[in-house]
Motif scaffolding. Structure first.
Motif, mmCIF file in Angstrom:
data_model
loop_
_atom_site.group_PDB
_atom_site.id
_atom_site.type_symbol
_atom_site.label_atom_id
_atom_site.label_comp_id
_atom_site.label_asym_id
_atom_site.label_seq_id
_atom_site.Cartn_x
_atom_site.Cartn_y
_atom_site.Cartn_z
ATOM 1 N N PRO A 52 0.831 -1.205 0.000
ATOM 2 C CA PRO A 52 0.000 0.000 0.000
ATOM 3 C C PRO A 52 0.864 1.253 0.000
ATOM 4 O O PRO A 52 2.043 1.186 0.375
ATOM 5 N N PRO A 53 0.307 2.393 -0.455
ATOM 6 C CA PRO A 53 -1.078 2.575 -0.901
ATOM 7 C C PRO A 53 -1.276 2.096 -2.339
ATOM 8 O O PRO A 53 -0.508 2.468 -3.230
ATOM 9 N N CYS A 54 -2.273 1.274 -2.539
ATOM 10 C CA CYS A 54 -2.579 0.780 -3.878
ATOM 11 C C CYS A 54 -4.068 0.484 -3.958
ATOM 12 O O CYS A 54 -4.762 0.439 -2.936
ATOM 13 N N ALA A 55 -4.553 0.291 -5.178
ATOM 14 C CA ALA A 55 -5.969 0.007 -5.386
ATOM 15 C C ALA A 55 -6.099 -1.197 -6.307
ATOM 16 O O ALA A 55 -5.376 -1.305 -7.304
ATOM 17 N N MET A 56 -7.007 -2.115 -5.940
ATOM 18 C CA MET A 56 -7.236 -3.300 -6.753
ATOM 19 C C MET A 56 -8.623 -3.255 -7.367
ATOM 20 O O MET A 56 -9.600 -2.912 -6.687
ATOM 21 N N ALA A 57 -8.696 -3.602 -8.646
ATOM 22 C CA ALA A 57 -9.978 -3.679 -9.339
ATOM 23 C C ALA A 57 -10.080 -5.027 -10.030
ATOM 24 O O ALA A 57 -9.098 -5.517 -10.614
ATOM 25 N N GLN A 58 -11.260 -5.636 -9.961
ATOM 26 C CA GLN A 58 -11.510 -6.881 -10.685
ATOM 27 C C GLN A 58 -12.155 -6.507 -12.007
ATOM 28 O O GLN A 58 -13.254 -5.947 -12.037
ATOM 29 N N VAL A 59 -11.468 -6.776 -13.105
ATOM 30 C CA VAL A 59 -11.917 -6.335 -14.425
ATOM 31 C C VAL A 59 -12.165 -7.526 -15.336
ATOM 32 O O VAL A 59 -11.695 -8.649 -15.075
ATOM 33 N N GLU A 60 -12.892 -7.261 -16.404
ATOM 34 C CA GLU A 60 -13.164 -8.305 -17.382
ATOM 35 C C GLU A 60 -11.903 -8.604 -18.191
ATOM 36 O O GLU A 60 -11.179 -7.679 -18.576
ATOM 37 N N PRO A 61 -11.629 -9.875 -18.442
ATOM 38 C CA PRO A 61 -10.471 -10.218 -19.285
ATOM 39 C C PRO A 61 -10.661 -9.700 -20.704
ATOM 40 O O PRO A 61 -11.794 -9.531 -21.167
ATOM 41 N N THR A 62 -9.564 -9.440 -21.381
ATOM 42 C CA THR A 62 -9.638 -9.070 -22.795
ATOM 43 C C THR A 62 -10.006 -10.301 -23.617
ATOM 44 O O THR A 62 -9.978 -11.436 -23.128
ATOM 45 N N GLU A 63 -10.356 -10.080 -24.871
ATOM 46 C CA GLU A 63 -10.702 -11.198 -25.746
ATOM 47 C C GLU A 63 -9.542 -12.178 -25.879
ATOM 48 O O GLU A 63 -9.723 -13.399 -25.858
ATOM 49 N N ASP A 64 -8.331 -11.637 -26.014
ATOM 50 C CA ASP A 64 -7.150 -12.504 -26.131
ATOM 51 C C ASP A 64 -6.951 -13.321 -24.856
ATOM 52 O O ASP A 64 -6.595 -14.501 -24.905
ATOM 53 N N GLU A 65 -7.200 -12.694 -23.702
ATOM 54 C CA GLU A 65 -7.051 -13.411 -22.433
ATOM 55 C C GLU A 65 -8.106 -14.499 -22.292
ATOM 56 O O GLU A 65 -7.823 -15.606 -21.820
ATOM 57 N N ARG A 66 -9.333 -14.209 -22.719
ATOM 58 C CA ARG A 66 -10.399 -15.207 -22.657
ATOM 59 C C ARG A 66 -10.051 -16.433 -23.507
ATOM 60 O O ARG A 66 -10.326 -17.578 -23.119
ATOM 61 N N GLU A 67 -9.450 -16.186 -24.643
ATOM 62 C CA GLU A 67 -9.096 -17.285 -25.536
ATOM 63 C C GLU A 67 -8.053 -18.209 -24.921
ATOM 64 O O GLU A 67 -7.964 -19.387 -25.276
ATOM 65 N N THR A 68 -7.269 -17.701 -23.983
ATOM 66 C CA THR A 68 -6.258 -18.529 -23.308
ATOM 67 C C THR A 68 -6.801 -19.168 -22.037
ATOM 68 O O THR A 68 -6.059 -19.837 -21.320
ATOM 69 N N GLY A 69 -8.067 -18.920 -21.726
ATOM 70 C CA GLY A 69 -8.686 -19.555 -20.571
ATOM 71 C C GLY A 69 -8.850 -18.677 -19.350
ATOM 72 O O GLY A 69 -9.246 -19.163 -18.288
ATOM 73 N N VAL A 70 -8.566 -17.396 -19.457
ATOM 74 C CA VAL A 70 -8.695 -16.486 -18.313
ATOM 75 C C VAL A 70 -10.169 -16.204 -18.037
ATOM 76 O O VAL A 70 -10.924 -15.844 -18.952
ATOM 77 N N VAL A 71 -10.584 -16.373 -16.777
ATOM 78 C CA VAL A 71 -11.980 -16.125 -16.404
ATOM 79 C C VAL A 71 -12.140 -14.864 -15.555
ATOM 80 O O VAL A 71 -13.250 -14.357 -15.389
ATOM 81 N N MET A 72 -11.032 -14.381 -14.994
ATOM 82 C CA MET A 72 -11.086 -13.215 -14.111
ATOM 83 C C MET A 72 -9.714 -12.542 -14.097
ATOM 84 O O MET A 72 -8.684 -13.208 -14.148
ATOM 85 N N THR A 73 -9.721 -11.204 -14.045
ATOM 86 C CA THR A 73 -8.465 -10.452 -14.027
ATOM 87 C C THR A 73 -8.458 -9.470 -12.868
ATOM 88 O O THR A 73 -9.434 -8.747 -12.660
ATOM 89 N N TRP A 74 -7.347 -9.492 -12.096
ATOM 90 C CA TRP A 74 -7.146 -8.483 -11.060
ATOM 91 C C TRP A 74 -6.123 -7.474 -11.558
ATOM 92 O O TRP A 74 -5.039 -7.845 -12.022
ATOM 93 N N SER A 75 -6.465 -6.201 -11.451
ATOM 94 C CA SER A 75 -5.534 -5.133 -11.806
ATOM 95 C C SER A 75 -5.235 -4.319 -10.559
ATOM 96 O O SER A 75 -6.144 -3.733 -9.962
ATOM 97 N N VAL A 76 -3.962 -4.317 -10.141
ATOM 98 C CA VAL A 76 -3.555 -3.631 -8.916
ATOM 99 C C VAL A 76 -2.581 -2.511 -9.290
ATOM 100 O O VAL A 76 -1.532 -2.760 -9.884
#
Length: 231
Positions: A52-76
């Motif tokens: 910290p100090p930092c902020a985390m957001a749960q975002v939708e994976p990109t299309e390329d990420e979905r194609e590799t099997g990603v179901v959830m993305t955390w961006s910190v």
């Protein structure tokens, strides 16, 4: 605290770039905002983390990420730098949250507690004109070992260890970030004091503008009298 066990890959960008390939790992999100990535080995140290100090957001994976099997993305994102942690989650095996309450803090062993008391008594060890404000200075994340003022009246936070390693520097960094939010104390500088300081800890401290001081326990106790030594 949020505890997640997941198959994931992790990318860290900013002052350095690091990549953790896809594997099953433990993800921890603490109440202070810090995010840590652990494996089932390597002792207590995380593979990667964001302090910290930092902020985390749960975002939708990109299309390329979905194609590799990603179901959830955390961006910190760190609040004071361009450092960013991106966690690509492929499968969640466990996800739970727990309120741990207020921690009473670490109970120091005898030597460390004595070092604190001795340094407070001889605060001039840190420099001419230093004056003690308080030992065990209370904060929302635990007590700072010593808060004092330098010859110019500026606030200084001191963290004391027997053996100074990276974790101690990280602890002092968190204290400094919190104390510097108080307009009555700002600006607050840091001193990392220990009987022995590991090279990695010294490098990290210097990178963060923290001064390192090696403490001589016997000298502080008044035992190390040079006139009684043969050499």
């Amino acid at each position: 605290m949020r505890v997640v066990i997941a198959r994931c890959s992790v990318d860290y960008t900013g002052r350095l770039t690091a990549h953790l390939p896809l594997a099953t790992r433990l993800l921890m999100v603490k109440a202070d905002g810090s995010v840590l990535v652990h494996s089932d080995g390597g002792s207590y140290k995380p593979l990667n983390w964001m302090s910290p100090p930092c902020a985390m957001a749960q975002v939708e994976p990109t299309e390329d990420e979905r194609e590799t099997g990603v179901v959830m993305t955390w961006s910190v994102q760190h609040a004071k730098s361009e450092d960013r942690l991106r966690v690509l989650i492929h499968e969640v095996l466990h996800d739970s949250s727990h309120d741990l309450g207020i921690d009473p803090g670490l109970v120091k062993d005898g030597v460390e507690a004595q070092l604190q008391a001795l340094l407070a008594e001889h605060i001039h060890t840190l420099g001419d004109g230093y004056s003690l404000v308080r030992r065990e200075y209370p904060t929302a994340i635990g007590p700072v070992d010593i808060v004092c003022r330098d010859a110019g009246g500026a606030t200084v936070a001191v963290e004391i260890k027997r053996r100074g390693d990276i974790d101690g520097v990280e602890q002092l960094t968190r204290y400094l970030e919190l104390l510097n939010r108080d307009p009555h104390l700002h600006p607050v500088s840091g001193v990392f004091a220990a009987q022995q300081i590991k090279p990695q800890a010294r490098v990290l401290a210097q990178d963060r503008g923290i001064r390192c001081v090696t403490l001589d326990y016997d000298a502080l106790r008044g035992i190390d009298d040079a006139t009684t030594r043969l050499f």
